[in-house]
Design an enzyme around this catalytic site. Sequence first.
Site, PDB file in Angstrom:
ATOM      1  N   ARG A  88       0.827  -1.206   0.000  1.00 33.32           N
ATOM      2  CA  ARG A  88       0.000   0.000   0.000  1.00 33.32           C
ATOM      3  C   ARG A  88       0.862   1.258   0.000  1.00 33.32           C
ATOM      4  O   ARG A  88       0.508   2.262  -0.623  1.00 33.32           O
ATOM      5  CB  ARG A  88      -0.965  -0.003   1.189  1.00 33.32           C
ATOM      6  CG  ARG A  88      -1.976   1.120   1.133  1.00 33.32           C
ATOM      7  CD  ARG A  88      -3.062   0.957   2.172  1.00 33.32           C
ATOM      8  NE  ARG A  88      -4.090   0.020   1.791  1.00 33.32           N
ATOM      9  CZ  ARG A  88      -5.189   0.344   1.103  1.00 33.32           C
ATOM     10  NH1 ARG A  88      -5.365   1.578   0.684  1.00 33.32           N
ATOM     11  NH2 ARG A  88      -6.089  -0.564   0.822  1.00 33.32           N
ATOM     12  N   GLU A 134      -9.738   5.728   7.176  1.00 28.35           N
ATOM     13  CA  GLU A 134      -8.295   5.949   7.085  1.00 28.35           C
ATOM     14  C   GLU A 134      -7.859   7.203   6.325  1.00 28.35           C
ATOM     15  O   GLU A 134      -6.922   7.889   6.757  1.00 28.35           O
ATOM     16  CB  GLU A 134      -7.637   4.722   6.440  1.00 28.35           C
ATOM     17  CG  GLU A 134      -7.751   3.471   7.267  1.00 28.35           C
ATOM     18  CD  GLU A 134      -7.216   2.258   6.530  1.00 28.35           C
ATOM     19  OE1 GLU A 134      -6.329   1.584   7.069  1.00 28.35           O
ATOM     20  OE2 GLU A 134      -7.683   2.000   5.405  1.00 28.35           O
TER      21      GLU A 134
END
Length: 794
Positions: free
Chosen positions: A324, A745
């Site tokens: 990520r 997030e």
Amino acid sequence: MNHPGATELKAMAWTGVGVGRPHESAELHVLGQATYTDDIPELRGTLHAALGTSSKPHANITAIDFAQVLASPGVVAVYTARDIPGTNDCGPIIHDDPIFADGKVEYVGQPIFVVVADSHDNARRAARRAQVTYEELPAILTPQAAHAAKSYVLPPMHLRRGDCQAAFERAPRKLKGTLYVGGQEQFYLEGQIAYAIPREADGMHVYCSTQHPSEMQHVIAHALKLHSHHVLVECRRMGGGFGGKESQSALWAAAAAIAAKKTNRPVKLRADRDDDMMVTGKRHCFWYEYEVGYGDDGRIVAAKVDMVSRAGYSADLSGPVATRAVCHFDNTYYLSDVDIRAACGKTNTQSNTAFRGFGGPQGAIAIEYIVDEIARELGRDAYDIRKLNFYGKDERNVTPYGQVIVDNVIHELCDQLEESSEYRARRQAIDAYNAGSPVIKKGLAFTPLKFGIAFNVTHLNQAGALVHVYVDGSILVNHGGTEMGQGINTKVAQVVAHELGRDLRHVRVTATDTSKVANTSATAASTGADLNGKAAQDAARQIRDRLAAYALRLYGGVPGVLAGGASGAASEADAAAVEEVLFYDDTVHVNGHAIPFAELVQKAYLARVQLWSDGYYATPHLHWDPKAMTGHPFSYYAYGAAVSEVAVDTLTGEWKLLRADALYDAGDSLNPAIDLGQVEGAFIQGMGWLTTEELWWNAGGKLMTHAPSTYKIPGVSDCPEDFRAALFKNRNVEDSIHRSKAVGEPPLLLPFSVFFAIRDAISAVAGHKVNPPLQAPATSEAILKAITAIEASR
């Protein structure tokens, strides 16, 4: 042209989603009546456990003497790796993470054994009386040292597009540098805890504070050498998770279950804050080496970065975190030629794990640091350099990993924030202030974000739910997501209420339970409401369609409806008629009749119409090639931007956030009140990561910041007096739940603006002619160090 009638207009106006509703447990939280795992009444005969941990970062265990432990008051038993009936492993992906160290320890704080006693205090005191003899081994403690020694928990990964080296060599301007960004402790209010209760026929019921009940079920079953159906894991709520309870709750759940199995008595294992911080992993810190080529106008033409994380002693989730980070290095910028490398350094420290953002913030901050450097080299406003490099709409819109961006709103969003925050005028005012202020310097920064939504691993993007409608018209919902304070249960309840036309007070969401919805994914990657909301909607819609078909049979006079039987759904030919039945305001409207929902349900029950249903959802269009590091890993992107203004005392390094403006793209928000709270909370948490929250290990590998007395999370006094958070009006182009967007997030990237505002204030000491060597976290000590460095360079 057909115009809607009064009934249709009322139905269109009624909504269960898109409105601010209180958190379903808010009142219970305030009154202290919300039940957490430690609040569950203990069964008679319950024992308490505590872990015995390593005092060395890397060593062979040559002997253990438990004599003093067993002689301690209240002690019932001590268990080690040799007492585990099944597999001694709690690693979520790679099986390199033992529940109890067996023969070798690899960090200070690693569990070696568990003590079971009649009270928590007795167990904890006894655990410290074990005599462990070690043969010490060399230890690696930093990502830089791991990289130099080529010590990795996984093979390094590499993403390339174009010819970065050739583009770099052609670039009119170049810069190289390094950056260090520290880790972060999750610091949830409720620590790690599990309460294991033996049941009949080898059953084991474990109450656990966890983001991933199904993973806990698997780990416990393997440790006890049982099948998954023997193990029930339940979680009503957590007092915070932030990723720290995605995989690392497994150690605590497994240890409690092992002790319960061996003693055949209920066992509770609750971690004190110090023990929790010493044993568990945190956000990965990152070390970067970068080189960038760019034009005289500031446009980036080549970007190369080598990222190394502190993975800790085992793999845990470091691989997906690094992936990520690689996929978020671009942030909001089109990078034509890139060379991105990422390695997970194996160190003799806690095995680092998931943390809100899951590598995304660590990837994106690197490119933001680079853009900030470019701007200062050119003597330009960093915001202007950012805008110049933004992704385009119909061109310059393909990410380095090959996903085409079709939902780009960063231009419009930033334009709106630029105006509402009065960015240009404040920039001029701050420059004027600094010119007449030799000690206190102000800084201002405008930073954007783009964050991909989905799990990196495609198969995790699925969810299930159960919806029950009872004869009195009340509704019970169970889904695979876990509630950690973020409001997932409130949002899912709103979705179901909306689907069935019920007021929210008629919908209740129960504890997450592996015996109700099986094979669930973790509540993580900002997908909780997306996945579970869709699954619950699917279940509720099936019930609604059955009720609509039944209502047509009673009041609509539509032939063929339910021809297959009273419990069947409408046929294809009747689908349009079923859609014409309206559910809103606790009433069902059909063919001019208005029937109270509860009344129709009672009639449907007598007619043997099925009033419960399961629902399922899998995010479409996702694919990822981990070897080539290309594909379509994200369902959509969330966008945002923030402007922060700070004041820095150049003599002490103290600083203050004066004002923060944040604008976040939540799509068509399911619950604006909850989403705004998430934006504000993420902003302050991310600010803590980049400013005050410093993790420090001594030369002996011991984490010294392992309690509130030594680890500084933001307090009320750290919040800006002027905090302007807002949601950007948008509608998701993807068919997400009611076209909303995730909000867990992505907003954590908004406080990048705080870090770069501090850097801007420091650079004002030298008239913005020098790039301050500021590392994160920007503690007062780090700020003074950067000020000293730029003063020396003048």
